[in-house]
Design an enzyme around this catalytic site. Structure first.
Site, PDB file in Angstrom:
ATOM      1  N   SER A  17       0.833  -1.205   0.000  1.00  0.00           N
ATOM      2  CA  SER A  17       0.000   0.000   0.000  1.00  0.00           C
ATOM      3  C   SER A  17       0.867   1.256   0.000  1.00  0.00           C
ATOM      4  O   SER A  17       0.607   2.212  -0.756  1.00  0.00           O
ATOM      5  CB  SER A  17      -0.918   0.008   1.220  1.00  0.00           C
ATOM      6  OG  SER A  17      -1.829  -1.072   1.191  1.00  0.00           O
ATOM      7  N   ARG A  49       1.202   8.255   5.772  1.00  0.00           N
ATOM      8  CA  ARG A  49       0.397   7.564   6.779  1.00  0.00           C
ATOM      9  C   ARG A  49      -1.043   8.080   6.749  1.00  0.00           C
ATOM     10  O   ARG A  49      -1.993   7.299   6.892  1.00  0.00           O
ATOM     11  CB  ARG A  49       1.009   7.770   8.162  1.00  0.00           C
ATOM     12  CG  ARG A  49       0.340   7.045   9.318  1.00  0.00           C
ATOM     13  CD  ARG A  49       0.399   5.551   9.221  1.00  0.00           C
ATOM     14  NE  ARG A  49       1.735   5.002   9.112  1.00  0.00           N
ATOM     15  CZ  ARG A  49       2.001   3.703   9.013  1.00  0.00           C
ATOM     16  NH1 ARG A  49       1.004   2.818   9.024  1.00  0.00           N
ATOM     17  NH2 ARG A  49       3.242   3.276   8.898  1.00  0.00           N
ATOM     18  N   HIS A  52      -2.633   6.610   3.670  1.00  0.00           N
ATOM     19  CA  HIS A  52      -2.856   5.178   3.906  1.00  0.00           C
ATOM     20  C   HIS A  52      -4.108   4.960   4.752  1.00  0.00           C
ATOM     21  O   HIS A  52      -4.883   4.026   4.523  1.00  0.00           O
ATOM     22  CB  HIS A  52      -1.631   4.581   4.598  1.00  0.00           C
ATOM     23  CG  HIS A  52      -1.753   3.120   4.889  1.00  0.00           C
ATOM     24  ND1 HIS A  52      -2.109   2.628   6.134  1.00  0.00           N
ATOM     25  CD2 HIS A  52      -1.552   2.032   4.106  1.00  0.00           C
ATOM     26  CE1 HIS A  52      -2.135   1.313   6.102  1.00  0.00           C
ATOM     27  NE2 HIS A  52      -1.797   0.920   4.882  1.00  0.00           N
TER      28      HIS A  52
END
Length: 220
Positions: A17, A49, A52
């Protein structure tokens, strides 16, 4: 039925990812050099992050960092700073094992009965009262505000009163009423900040930023 599904080992999903996220960012900024000109390594870790967590690439544009904010936050975490959040969801999402390894704790006062009682008596939000509770914590503090602009505004007032001096303010409340304005006000302070400009944000984003900094601190 599953001909377009890629079967990946559970331990490899996050890595893949992140690779997809970085490749998409490289396309946006044309190349690695341009990407790294726009972000420091620590800032890029925070941006990735957040993307994500949300699958929203707008965070590459709306996250704003004061000078050396990530480094200052990581230094505070490494020295045992505690994290104050405005929601139980943000508190649940922060990696407490990583935080406790440095001596830190997570604090969230939003569900305390005395906080609810005081908020009702004063006619203000529980989030605002929660910031007042944080002023009684005599340890270095990082604030991770992911839901309530009233928390961000009360935090600003407490800073102006000299009652709180945050090591870092993560200001990512989400919504429509006073959200944009509270973020802009916080960006006028001298406190280190990571702010998601505009209406986007959320408790999951607040936790994601905390974790991004924790994971970088762990590698130092």
């Amino acid at each position: 039925m599953f001909e377009n599904i890629h079967f990946i080992k559970p331990g490899d999903i996050e890595g893949q990812s992140m690779a997809i996220i970085e490749e998409t960012l490289l396309q946006k900024y044309r190349d690695k050099e341009a990407l790294m000109h726009h972000f420091t390594e620590e800032e890029l870790a925070v941006v990735k992050r957040c993307i994500h967590t949300s699958a929203d690439f707008d965070y590459a544009d709306n996250l704003c960092f004061s000078e050396d904010a990530c480094q200052k936050g990581m230094a505070a975490l490494g020295q045992g700073a505690h994290i104050v959040t405005d929601t139980t969801m943000a508190a649940a999402g922060i990696n407490k094992r990583a935080l406790s390894a440095f001596g830190g704790q997570v604090h969230c006062f939003i569900g305390d009965a005395d906080v609810a009682k005081e908020a009702s008596q004063k006619g203000i939000t529980r989030s605002a009262v929660s910031m007042e509770r944080a002023a009684d914590l005599h340890v270095p503090l990082i604030f991770a505000i992911g839901n309530a602009p009233t928390a961000l505004l009360r935090l600003y007032e407490l800073m102006e009163e000299g009652r709180i001096r945050p090591a870092l303010v993560i200001g990512v409340p989400v919504g429509f009423v006073n959200v944009v304005e509270s973020k802009e006000i916080m960006m006028q302070t001298k406190a280190p900040y990571i702010i998601a400009r505009g209406r986007k944000g959320g408790s999951n984003i607040a936790a994601a930023i905390c974790n991004a900094l924790l994971y970088r601190t762990d590698k130092r």
